[in-house]
Design an enzyme around this catalytic site. Structure first.
Site, PDB file in Angstrom:
ATOM      1  N   GLN A 168      -4.481  -4.665   7.122  1.00  0.00           N
ATOM      2  CA  GLN A 168      -5.093  -5.882   6.882  1.00  0.00           C
ATOM      3  C   GLN A 168      -5.114  -7.353   7.106  1.00  0.00           C
ATOM      4  OE1 GLN A 168      -7.856  -5.222   4.377  1.00  0.00           O
ATOM      5  NE2 GLN A 168      -6.962  -3.346   3.732  1.00  0.00           N
ATOM      6  N   LYS A 186     -10.357   0.447  10.946  1.00  0.00           N
ATOM      7  CA  LYS A 186     -10.532  -0.527  10.678  1.00  0.00           C
ATOM      8  C   LYS A 186     -10.926  -1.960  10.809  1.00  0.00           C
ATOM      9  CE  LYS A 186      -6.928   0.013   6.494  1.00  0.00           C
ATOM     10  NZ  LYS A 186      -7.675   0.555   5.251  1.00  0.00           N
ATOM     11  N   CYS A 242      -5.168   2.018  -3.150  1.00  0.00           N
ATOM     12  CA  CYS A 242      -2.989   3.182  -2.848  1.00  0.00           C
ATOM     13  C   CYS A 242      -2.710   2.120  -3.123  1.00  0.00           C
ATOM     14  CB  CYS A 242      -3.610   3.688  -1.499  1.00  0.00           C
ATOM     15  SG  CYS A 242      -5.355   4.405  -1.526  1.00  0.00           S
ATOM     16  N   ASP A 300       3.170  -4.671   8.240  1.00  0.00           N
ATOM     17  CA  ASP A 300       1.631  -3.148   7.925  1.00  0.00           C
ATOM     18  C   ASP A 300       0.944  -4.728   8.056  1.00  0.00           C
ATOM     19  OD1 ASP A 300      -0.038  -2.085   7.102  1.00  0.00           O
ATOM     20  OD2 ASP A 300       0.687  -1.655   5.063  1.00  0.00           O
ATOM     21  N   HIS A 330       0.642  -1.169  -0.203  1.00  0.00           N
ATOM     22  CA  HIS A 330       0.359   0.359  -0.060  1.00  0.00           C
ATOM     23  C   HIS A 330       1.294   0.797  -0.197  1.00  0.00           C
ATOM     24  CE1 HIS A 330      -2.887   2.927   2.104  1.00  0.00           C
ATOM     25  NE2 HIS A 330      -3.711   1.740   1.679  1.00  0.00           N
TER      26      HIS A 330
HETATM   27  C1  PLP Z   1      -2.362  -2.523   3.577  1.00  0.00           C
HETATM   28  C2  PLP Z   1      -2.980  -1.415   4.218  1.00  0.00           C
HETATM   29  N1  PLP Z   1      -1.147  -0.475   4.979  1.00  0.00           N
HETATM   30  C3  PLP Z   1      -1.537   0.830   5.466  1.00  0.00           C
HETATM   31  C4  PLP Z   1      -2.579   0.548   5.326  1.00  0.00           C
HETATM   32  C5  PLP Z   1      -3.210   2.623   5.688  1.00  0.00           C
HETATM   33  O1  PLP Z   1      -4.652   2.713   6.466  1.00  0.00           O
HETATM   34  P1  PLP Z   1      -4.415   3.868   6.393  1.00  0.00           P
HETATM   35  O2  PLP Z   1      -4.989   4.905   5.697  1.00  0.00           O
HETATM   36  O3  PLP Z   1      -5.428   4.223   7.785  1.00  0.00           O
HETATM   37  O4  PLP Z   1      -3.812   4.696   7.418  1.00  0.00           O
HETATM   38  C6  PLP Z   1      -3.651   0.713   4.666  1.00  0.00           C
HETATM   39  C7  PLP Z   1      -5.944   0.977   4.538  1.00  0.00           C
HETATM   40  O5  PLP Z   1      -5.495   2.269   4.072  1.00  0.00           O
HETATM   41  C8  PLP Z   1      -4.089  -0.586   3.773  1.00  0.00           C
HETATM   42  O6  PLP Z   1      -4.441  -1.430   3.534  1.00  0.00           O
END
Ligand code: PLP
Ligand code: PLP
Lengths: 416, 149, 416, 149
Positions: free
Chosen positions: A209, A232, A372, A206, A129
């Site tokens: 998910q 999430k 993203c 990370d 991401h």
């Molecule tokens: C795998 C992953 N990493 C990072 C993020 C970033 O999370 P956030 O936008 O809540 O900071 C997300 C979701 O948007 C994600 O799915």
């Protein structure tokens, strides 16, 4: 794979399902990969903080300040218990994005015990991401470090065949996702963690998910840092978590400077408090931390193992159904092996945006686009995907509406 | 069905057979993206004596962005930059109207078929992608043409 | 100074006042300088977002995502209207602390149009909160820039007699508070703004203590950037605001990297979206932004001018009363001139912590210590102060209990 | 009044006439602060043959932190480091008890007067400031004494 959740009872805990969508359709929410819905207990935990305990934490000796501190510290130890780690290792951030940026800034600071310099290597993967990619790109640019990465394969796994040339003695940081937010695939991180540690590099997971959807125990995984987002995981917006090993956190420089993170301050100099305070400058997101703790409690009461198994059952039905719709192509893993409840697909000749729009008319909420994770999307050779992601409040009839709406989307543009 | 107000026949026709889509080779070239969905357009343009004499675009995008770019090309080609900009203003107003406007057919021609888009806020930027690329390119072309005078 | 607020009606809008404190005392909340209480409308705005509109903004084409985007964008334009600025100039952060750090990182980035380098000067004041001090200390350390500052005088004003030697051609940034969070004094910033602009420096206003309490119009002040915290302005925790002039924001590099702030991304490179998105990486604090907008609406409905005048009336009574208690010394401004509703005092021979503890028994919530402005506290020659800060929900009887409890605190330790 | 359980006579006596408060001049010296209120303590210590033979402290702080430092000094001076640490453990447990413990007077002596502090979570760190400084200094002193053997 036997467990069946009592989804009717669960749905009833989530007020958003009481409304109907366009044309009196019920809400079929299949975008939990982007953000989850909130149970009443979370919304009320946040409200109750304001009703009964609102004051700046750790800054006053009056009753409300005591309550606020107790609520906030309690939330911290709840999150720690959830992950099976120490309370002092939990840092409340505003989001996983902030969590990951805190790490990248720390490793870019020469005053941090562990930091990168020119020629050092940072290893990522093509599944990442943007939040676990761009902070490292910028770190590399600031310090002269070099970015390397594992390639993604068509089935959503990582190609580890060249692991010994990707992770070398020069490697200082490895940052990889626990599950692809686009494909749902769960890469095989165990050998990567070993390889990283073998050369003295730190491993950042990370877990955006995974933490909301399956049991995740950082200590068992043997990783060094983990980031996830509250929103999430049934929690409020505006709160995230960074977990790090105590001894590592204590050697790291903070990203944000201000009140509450200090030990002592003069006009020209300041020293820092220990972790976690060091990384939480300013009056914190108290109500959101408390809400997140309530969200994690809800997840625990249902059981993370149960949730994961249930999502796989939903995924199975969806995969089977989608495969039968002509012109639909499922991207990433085609089976239930090494995956979570996220499915990306495309319909031949149709743009995901148009597909999502038709599905919306059926009350189905899916996400369309690059999610993203633009480099992965390019690698897959598509301009975007339509993504359905499941959670504990979805049931089999949600999958049926999903399939019905996908068929309708295809037909809508075909027939005309 | 609410959807039919979004996806009118005219739009799907332009989507399936977009006008002036090709390889943009002109000197004035712009590249615009819609960062939230990844849609992209490349557009090249020529302005002679204040008149838009050439316009070619290429890109990937949803039916709305493709159709809108196609319709836009038809509308502005052969017009003066000033006239084109006033069409753009009228179109922007229509897109911002949240379904309250129907659009002036004399000015917007096929583009009035996009009126329904204004009821779907997430799609407005799809409809505007090509127009914004055109605006950017036209300003550059106009400036460079004036400089050469 | 004629206006009298209908405080009874206002108090009724704030559910926290429905509880009683220690020993059935009513809550006399005099710590709004640290954080404000929340009206029901704010708590409900946040809850309602989750009940009706929860989805990731700007990332989906389904109905809930549309509602979420509308709510979030609407909140942005409400904040913009409140300050009388453009919507694109409002960046939602997690706190004023984050807002100020964003600026310090931007000015430390050589890719920003306006940045500092070795020998450049950054000008602050001795009144600053740690949040408007340490980020600049760190910026100076990173870049080789030099920190300078205006001295605070005993009455809480700034000594501007040496303004031309403090702000020189080398000055690039001036960052000053609009009101001292310790003393309540409002420094005379007009000549500082002029001096800064005369040498091409940018002026940053820390408006944490002013925006919630009085009309503040950035354009009229002629400043370049402004930061404030939502939680001090009736808003939820976990949200802050950074305002900056459009043309300046567009030349600045972001602090946080991730989703939603990009224009295009490859594995090795990324380009940024325009402001405000550029500075809002990740799924934003949507519910909190919506809550903050509700808080600002509440303030507008009462009237900021009225609130300021009312706070001064409360302050007058408190100053007059405190002056009559032997052994109490009021620090900072002794009159109503150039001040807001914040009063710091010490009791001869007693430690502020002990004073606050006795006051707590009367249901009085005050803050004690250095108030995150340690350099100022040292300058005042005390180890800390007891601070009472007023807001729109305080009435004259709150002041009476304040005075009663201060007398009791003195006597409690004197008699024994 | 709940307050009287916090501010017992013994505490105020130690506050007004703190024991072993003076100019810390020993070789082993530590400086601790309580960052949330700004209270500070400097403490110096000597350990000979495993026994705490000297302890002087100075600092600014509230009655609780001052009294607690004074009481701590009385308790640990002349004791072995091990014995002092077990008193510290017992005191820490009392402070963490949220009012549930009264404290063992045989071990804690005057320090049981601080039992009431445990009901005021914001004040626990005041009571612990001097003890933590002592702990830090004693570990240093003990290590350097052992090294010299
Ligand atoms: C795998 C992953 N990493 C990072 C993020 C970033 O999370 P956030 O936008 O809540 O900071 C997300 C979701 O948007 C994600 O799915
Ligand atoms: C003057 C001033 N600046 C900055 C801050 C920091 O605000 P926050 O902690 O909400 O980020 C505060 C309040 O704590 C303040 O009073």
């Amino acid at each position: 794979m036997k467990s069946v959740l009592d989804v009717a009872a669960i749905k009833a805990d989530f007020p958003i399902f009481e409304q109907s969508m366009r044309g009196a359709k019920r809400l079929v929410f299949l975008d939990s990969g982007a953000t989850s819905q909130k149970p009443r207990s979370v919304i009320e935990a946040e409200s109750n903080f304001y009703y009964t305990s609102n004051a700046a934490v750790h800054r006053g000796s009056y009753l409300l300040a005591e309550r606020a501190s107790e609520a906030f510290d309690g939330a911290r130890s709840d999150v720690a218990d959830f992950l099976g780690v120490g309370s002092d290792e939990i840092i409340f951030t505003k989001s996983a994005t902030e969590s990951l940026n805190i790490l990248a800034y720390a490793f870019g600071n020469p005053r941090s015990a562990h930091h990168v310099g020119p020629g050092d290597e940072i290893v990522l993967s093509e599944l990442e991401h943007h939040a676990n990619l761009i902070p490292w790109q910028e770190l590399a640019k600031r310090t002269g470090a070099v970015l390397k990465w594992f390639s993604a394969r068509e089935d959503g796994s990582l190609d580890l065949s060249n692991i010994s040339s990707v992770i070398t003695e020069k490697c200082k940081i490895v940052a990889i996702t626990h599950q692809s937010n686009v494909l749902g695939s769960i890469p095989n991180i165990a050998p990567i963690i070993s390889a990283a540690h073998a050369v003295g590099a730190l491993f950042v997971l990370d877990a955006c998910q995974s933490v909301p959807h399956m049991p995740v125990a950082p200590r068992d995984l043997g990783i060094d840092f983990l980031a996830f987002s509250g929103h999430k995981a049934l929690g409020p917006t505006g709160v995230g978590v960074l977990w790090g090993k105590s001894d590592l956190l204590d050697g790291m420089q903070p990203m944000l400077f201000g009140g509450s993170m200090i030990e002592s301050v003069t006009m020209t100099d300041a020293t820092w408090a220990d972790a976690p305070k060091r990384f939480e400058a300013g009056v914190p997101n108290m109500a959101q931390a408390v809400g997140l703790a309530a969200g994690l409690k809800y997840l625990q009461s249902v059981g993370l193992e149960n949730i994961h198994n249930w999502e796989l059952q939903l995924t199975k039905r969806a995969l089977d159904g989608l495969r039968e719709i002509a012109d639909v192509k499922i991207l990433g893993p085609q089976t239930l092996e090494d995956r979570g409840g996220v499915i990306s697909f495309v319909i031949d000749g149709l743009h995901p945006h148009d597909v999502g729009q038709v599905m919306d008319q059926f009350g189905v909420a899916v996400r369309t686009g690059h999610h993203c994770a633009w480099p992965l999307i390019r690698k897959l050779g598509v301009s975007g995907t339509t993504r359905a992601s499941f959670y504990l409040y979805n049931d089999m009839s949600d999958v049926d509406v999903l399939l019905e709406s996908v068929t309708a989307a295809r037909d809508y543009f075909r027939k005309r | 069905m609410e959807l039919d107000s979004l996806y009118q026949e005219v739009i799907l026709d332009h989507y399936k057979n977009p006008h002036h889509k090709g390889l943009p080779t002109g000197e004035i070239q712009v590249h615009h993206v819609n960062p939230s969905c990844g849609d992209e357009i490349t557009l090249s343009l020529a302005v002679t004596n204040g008149i838009i004499t050439d316009l070619v675009w290429d890109g990937v995008g949803c039916s709305i962005s493709q159709a809108s770019s196609s319709i836009m090309s038809d509308l502005v080609l052969g017009k003066s930059v000033d006239a084109a900009f006033s069409i753009l203003d009228e179109f922007s107003a229509l897109m911002a109207s949240k379904g309250a406007m129907v659009g002036n057919e004399d000015v917007l021609e096929d583009a009035i078929a996009l009126a329904g888009v204004s009821k779907f806020p997430a799609r407005v930027k799809c409809a505007l992608l090509g127009w914004m690329a055109f605006k950017d390119a036209a300003i550059q072309a106009d400036t460079s043409w004036r400089r050469e005078q």
